[in-house]
Design a protein around this motif. Structure first.
Motif, mmCIF file in Angstrom:
data_model
loop_
_atom_site.group_PDB
_atom_site.id
_atom_site.type_symbol
_atom_site.label_atom_id
_atom_site.label_comp_id
_atom_site.label_asym_id
_atom_site.label_seq_id
_atom_site.Cartn_x
_atom_site.Cartn_y
_atom_site.Cartn_z
ATOM 1 N N ALA A 187 54.971 42.170 39.146
ATOM 2 C CA ALA A 187 54.828 43.569 38.921
ATOM 3 C C ALA A 187 53.331 43.928 39.294
ATOM 4 C CB ALA A 187 55.264 44.018 37.521
ATOM 5 N N ALA A 188 52.392 43.026 38.368
ATOM 6 C CA ALA A 188 51.004 43.267 38.407
ATOM 7 C C ALA A 188 50.036 42.668 39.306
ATOM 8 C CB ALA A 188 50.549 42.602 36.690
ATOM 9 N N LEU A 189 50.307 41.491 40.063
ATOM 10 C CA LEU A 189 49.459 41.034 41.030
ATOM 11 C C LEU A 189 49.203 41.784 42.416
ATOM 12 C CD1 LEU A 189 50.155 37.062 41.019
ATOM 13 C CD2 LEU A 189 47.796 38.320 40.648
ATOM 14 N N PRO A 190 50.321 42.569 42.697
ATOM 15 C CA PRO A 190 50.193 43.597 43.702
ATOM 16 C C PRO A 190 49.346 44.665 43.599
ATOM 17 C CG PRO A 190 52.606 43.064 43.476
ATOM 18 C CD PRO A 190 51.862 42.364 42.366
ATOM 19 N N LEU A 191 48.980 44.913 42.273
ATOM 20 C CA LEU A 191 47.962 45.929 41.778
ATOM 21 C C LEU A 191 46.618 45.406 42.003
ATOM 22 C CD1 LEU A 191 49.819 47.281 38.662
ATOM 23 C CD2 LEU A 191 49.912 48.147 41.197
ATOM 24 N N PHE A 192 46.204 44.250 42.203
ATOM 25 C CA PHE A 192 44.945 43.504 42.640
ATOM 26 C C PHE A 192 45.098 43.039 43.996
ATOM 27 C CE2 PHE A 192 45.939 43.535 37.954
ATOM 28 C CZ PHE A 192 44.576 43.612 37.325
ATOM 29 N N GLU A 193 43.794 43.321 44.508
ATOM 30 C CA GLU A 193 43.487 42.750 45.797
ATOM 31 C C GLU A 193 42.781 41.224 45.648
ATOM 32 O OE1 GLU A 193 41.576 45.582 48.353
ATOM 33 O OE2 GLU A 193 43.164 46.868 48.137
ATOM 34 N N VAL A 194 43.693 40.313 45.168
ATOM 35 C CA VAL A 194 43.040 38.933 45.113
ATOM 36 C C VAL A 194 43.913 38.022 46.068
ATOM 37 C CG1 VAL A 194 42.549 39.451 42.643
ATOM 38 C CG2 VAL A 194 44.900 38.672 43.214
ATOM 39 N N SER A 195 43.359 37.198 46.269
ATOM 40 C CA SER A 195 43.590 35.944 47.165
ATOM 41 C C SER A 195 43.027 34.426 46.653
ATOM 42 C CB SER A 195 43.093 36.192 48.485
ATOM 43 O OG SER A 195 41.662 35.897 48.659
ATOM 44 N N ALA A 196 43.533 33.591 47.658
ATOM 45 C CA ALA A 196 43.305 32.132 47.052
ATOM 46 C C ALA A 196 41.645 31.763 47.140
ATOM 47 C CB ALA A 196 43.841 31.244 48.368
#
Length: 523
Positions: A187-196
């Motif tokens: 639920a929460a990770l799609p709200l952040f533009e984070v990557s490897a």
């Protein structure tokens, strides 16, 4: 990392049925990427997987079985992720045992959680008074040979038990399962533009559930976890240097702690940082401090996110990306909207209150914890069913703003949040009343004009007590309570203030605890 590999990692999160399975799926996509950076040491995803496999096998050989609970008595270092993942791979749930806690507190946690096995250093365990448990050492070195583990956990199994302060003087263990953590990540990770390519600071104490997000949000995206040693975490100037040197891009902070970090950054003449996200949680956000920190930032400033959530709803329940308008706006603590896997209502004794009116925040959904360990009555009191929906009653006051988002307005009971930790004032009071010098005690939090917060104990002394008992009481409290729960100051009073109905007058107590009347303080 290519977009194809990133998509494969996203697919891993969607497919995983447990946290160990999530780790294995992600590690298969990026085996040679750095997973953990510790001072002088780096573990790739392959190496972290091998080390946690070895630990899981040793735990199984020691008699640990699926559904058991295992203590983690570990310092903040590379062994901590090894310990967490290894315990989970063995099918058990981990129970944080902070080595900085008093021996009495650690023995209580071991007994309450029925721990027969602890991961840690045997000498340290003995030094903490944990003589009656098996101690299995984590091993971050060596090969990965060994039979494949069977009877792996699934979403229904507990993942960890984190203890929160208890109003009766007994800390209570909150049981959270694999499915709740996976639901949070999805639920929460799609709200952040984070990557490897990101580097997440492992900053929070692993006894604080924000550590669950810091570790697993990082690993779920194939990113690198940068371990922040405890001595660095406690020194704002060293932390600023560490953030710059290790090129940390995602940092979580408790607002009251960040105040000192922002001052240290300014004092160092604002060295350039690689931060992309600054995430706040644990207590009311301090918008003015954030605004000053971002003022004059060289280059693109980090995105600032305010997250809210009790341990009982699995780390976070709401998300708010703070804008420039928020930093200067009238809402003092905006916590945003509830995460997609949850729902929330604001209620009073009559039911749901109209928007704009203050009430208690109730939260329902896939992130709500299983309950409290071996506390069925307390679980029934705080986890309630209304119209077929299971809610957690947070005890936090909130209101719905005109745009549908939420504002946090503080606690409606004796629980406070101080420096990111939840503290039941009644537990601290119960400990102080256990000393022969104390006839009565009440504890409150005061805020200085500069914004610093202190835990202050007002004590009524026994007849034969010395006039200045602060040192004795501080030492006694430090032997019974974690560091963050030990009162900073002690004020001797003749009587505790009461309301007309004979109850403790908490408002008047805060007046008695004012700094000008302090009799002692911590070093």
């Amino acid at each position: 990392m290519t977009s194809t590999a990133s998509q494969a990692i996203d697919t891993s999160l969607a497919a995983a049925r447990s946290l160990p399975e999530l780790f294995r799926l992600v590690a298969a996509q990026c085996p040679d990427r750095p997973a953990v950076l510790d001072h002088g040491r780096e573990l790739t995803y392959r190496q972290l997987g091998a080390a946690s496999d070895r630990l899981a096998r040793r735990l199984r050989a020691a008699g640990v079985r699926r559904g058991d609970r295992v203590g983690l008595l570990l310092e903040r270092c590379a062994e901590l992720p090894v310990g967490v993942i290894g315990v989970l791979k063995a099918g058990a749930a981990y129970v944080p045992l902070d080595p900085a806690y008093p021996a009495e507190r650690l023995r209580y946690l071991v007994a309450d959680a029925s721990l027969a096995t602890v991961v840690g250093n045997p000498e340290q365990a003995t030094g903490c008074g944990l003589d009656g448990v098996r101690v299995v050492e984590p091993d971050a070195d060596g090969d990965s040979a060994g039979a494949e583990l069977t009877d792996n956990p699934d979403g229904t199994d507990p993942a960890y038990v984190i203890y929160t302060s208890g109003s009766t003087g007994r800390p209570k263990g909150c049981v959270v399962g694999h499915r709740q953590v996976l639901a949070l990540l999805r639920a929460a990770l799609p709200l952040f533009e984070v990557s490897a390519s990101d580097r997440w600071a492992l900053f929070a104490s692993f006894s604080f559930d924000v550590s669950v997000w810091e570790l697993w949000a990082c690993l779920a995206t194939g990113a690198t976890a940068v371990v922040v040693p405890q001595q660095v975490a406690r020194n704002p100037a060293e932390l600023v240097t560490e953030l710059a040197a290790r090129r940390v891009t995602v940092l979580g902070q408790v607002p009251s702690v960040f105040r000192s970090v922002a001052l240290a950054h300014a004092a160092a003449e604002r060295p350039p940082l690689a931060l992309r996200y600054l995430v706040f949680a644990g207590e009311s956000v301090e918008l003015d401090v954030i605004a000053q920190f971002l003022d004059g930032w060289a280059g693109a400033p980090p995105r600032v996110v305010n997250m809210y959530g009790p341990t009982e709803t699995t780390v976070y329940a709401t998300h708010k990306l703070l804008t420039e308008a928020d930093l200067t706006g009238p809402v003092r603590s905006p916590i945003g909207r509830v995460l997609p896997h949850l729902s929330a209502v604001v209620r009073d004794e009559h039911g749901t209150v109209p928007d704009g009116r203050t009430g208690e925040l109730w939260i329902a959904g896939d992130g709500v914890a299983d309950g409290y360990l071996d506390r069925p009555e307390l679980t029934a009191e705080r986890f309630v069913h209304v119209d077929g929906v299971r809610y957690y009653r947070t005890g936090d006051l909130a209101r719905v703003l005109p745009d549908g988002s939420l504002e946090y307005l503080g606690r409606d009971d004796l629980q406070v949040k101080l420096r990111g930790f939840r503290i039941e004032l009644g537990e601290v009071e119960a400990v102080l009343r256990g000393h022969d010098l104390v006839r009565e005690a009440a504890v409150t939090v005061i805020t200085t004009p500069a914004g610093a917060q202190f835990l202050v104990a007002c004590v009524v002394l026994a007849a034969d007590a010395p006039d200045k008992p602060a040192g004795t009481l501080r030492e006694y409290a430090a032997g019974c309570l974690p560091r963050y729960m030990v009162p900073d100051r002690y004020q001797v009073v003749d009587t505790l203030p009461l309301t007309g109905s004979g109850k403790l007058d908490r408002a008047a107590l805060t007046g008695l605890a004012a700094p000008r009347r302090v009799s002692g303080r911590t070093s």
